[in-house]
Design an enzyme around this catalytic site. Sequence first.
Site, short mmCIF file in Angstrom:
data_model
loop_
_atom_site.label_atom_id
_atom_site.label_comp_id
_atom_site.label_asym_id
_atom_site.label_seq_id
_atom_site.Cartn_x
_atom_site.Cartn_y
_atom_site.Cartn_z
CB SER A 566 -61.89 -16.71 -26.89
OG SER A 566 -62.95 -16.19 -27.66
CE1 TYR A 579 -62.26 -21.44 -30.02
CE2 TYR A 579 -63.82 -19.73 -29.34
CZ TYR A 579 -62.55 -20.10 -29.76
OH TYR A 579 -61.59 -19.16 -29.92
#
Length: 689
Positions: A566, A579
């Site tokens: 990400s 996350y």
Amino acid sequence: MSNDATTALPSAPDPTAAELIARSNRLGSDPTNTNYAGGNTSAKGTATDPVTGEDVELLWVKGSGGDLGTLTEKGLAVLRLDRLRALQGVYAGVDREDEMVAAFDFTLHGKGGAAPSIDTAMHGLVDAAHVDHLHPDSGIAIATAADGERLTATIFGGKVAWVPWRRPGFQLGLDIAAIKAENPDAIGCILGGHGITAWGDTSDEAERNSLWIIRTAADYIAEHSAPEPFGPALEGYAPLPEAERRAKAAALAATIRGIASTDAPVVGHFTDDERVLEFLASTEHPRIAALGTSCPDHFLRTKVKPLVVDLPSEASVEETITRLHELHADYRADYQAYYDAHATAESPAIRGADPLIVLVPGVGMFSYGRDAQTARVAGEFYLNAIGVIKGAEGLSTYSPISDAEKFAIEYWALEEAKLRRMPKPKPLATRVALVTGAASGIGKAIATRLAAEGASVVIADLSLEKAQQAAAEIGSTDVAVGIAADVSDEHAVQAAIDATVLAFGGLDLVVNNAGLSLSKSLLDTTVADWDLQHNVMAKGSFLVSKAAAKVLIDQKLGGDIVYISSKNSVFAGPNNIAYSATKADQAHQVRLLAAELGEHGVKVNGINPDGVVRGSGIFASGWGANRAKTYGIEEQDLGAFYAQRTILKREVVPENVANAVFAICTSDFSHTTGLHIPVDAGVAAAFLR
């Protein structure tokens, strides 16, 4: 003359052709009648010539390639019978057979349709309105028995004639036509070493005659066969218990696929069908397997003979792997000797000396091909061969055609031309991919793209039902299969890897995509939140990569591991600590594994997407609402919000990520590893430094 005056060919199928297709589909849908893509059928009739307006006699016949069970009008070749029969006047003998196949093009009626096959003469020259040529196990068993001619007379009387082995071609058509003329009561014939041909005045009669020959042969074999056609049981070679044999098969799969891919990469298929296990548990299996297959359709797909492991069922994986490498060296030398003994200056170059069928006692059969369907079908053909051999040995002695004749067909110029006509392989052809978290969103888009580019894909997801549904949407089980897998569970991950190698023979491309997210501030993030996200993404990626690396190393074929990380792995945003931290963990795993696995030819790269809203399982689970709240916007505006903060002002969708995964796995990036590719439409704060 105006276009209005031209005569158009009818768009609806000719009734004769339609009847032929229906008969073909019925016969081809039953594997006891013929093997996949084996045999051909025909019908003769009349139609109006659009040029002269007069009736013309035509032959509709299944063309080269295709399968009777799924035959359509496009799979038929349509020829003018007068011109086909006239070829008898220019036929120059068996040394000029190839020229006759080329001459068939000058007998075609109309345009379109399939190319005429080598068996066209058999159908056109035999004086019968309808002809079937099939490859049933029962018929080939009689055809390959040492005393097949005597058995034919005993089993069928004068209703079925015997035709000695002759390579398919124009002369074989002449031979069968002559035998039918000499035997007016005959309904068909057994073609030595090959199969059966039957005929009739009507389509129904031809079909009845074909089925009568097949079933009469099968009934005779069942009634008169020796009780142990393959000999008594061989001590120590009994099938392992199911769980044990499949575990051993999974442990051997990577090594065997690497062996089979020495000259060219192949996809694999595994079966522990009881017929294989019975064969390998018998005393005579080494002798019989060494004789190879006989029917041309069989050995063109299985090679002339299999590689057979000569160890008992209880041999360890390590012992079996060592022996496999020794046997492979012997197999290659033997195949090279076979080629050298029969090749001439005009022969095509050797096509590869690796086995396409590998038999492991107590475990089962591994089969290989250019794609999953070809690999599966190769295994089915060897099952056909086992059935043929069982029938022949039960009544007599199995006596296949000679190696010289096998070579003449395997390296026939016509076969070489057929191979050259095959479409160019897709970029990911022969590659096997495992994508985690692939039942929806980014993972599903990746799996779909990889399959579209030629890969065989395994979709892993927590939900078996959703994984199988996603696989079914992509294609048949020769293209994609769905499995259940919890990537945070080491045993579940190993089971997923095992399922992958048993489905497609091995593994080349792993995409660590499984993920989830909980958008919370530092103070609101619990230990359970932290552990959940790290277990799925950081630990899960580690477990999948570790289990996959074992396969990739054993195969010795290189490979790719791709992490869907990400932009958050380098970009610091609010309310996202668990996350983002786990994505940073994944990002560094890419670098670490790239450094470690490079010596094995394994590339490890990462993809860094921006927030993918559309179609995302993560966003649908509440993450989107939380991120929207963080930014003070409505959830439905989140995609547009992310787009506007990018340099390119474009929203990132799952297909954008899939495109990047595909690109990094192609030969264009053969020298790239340890790279992270941003797929974020340009987020300056996430630029890699």
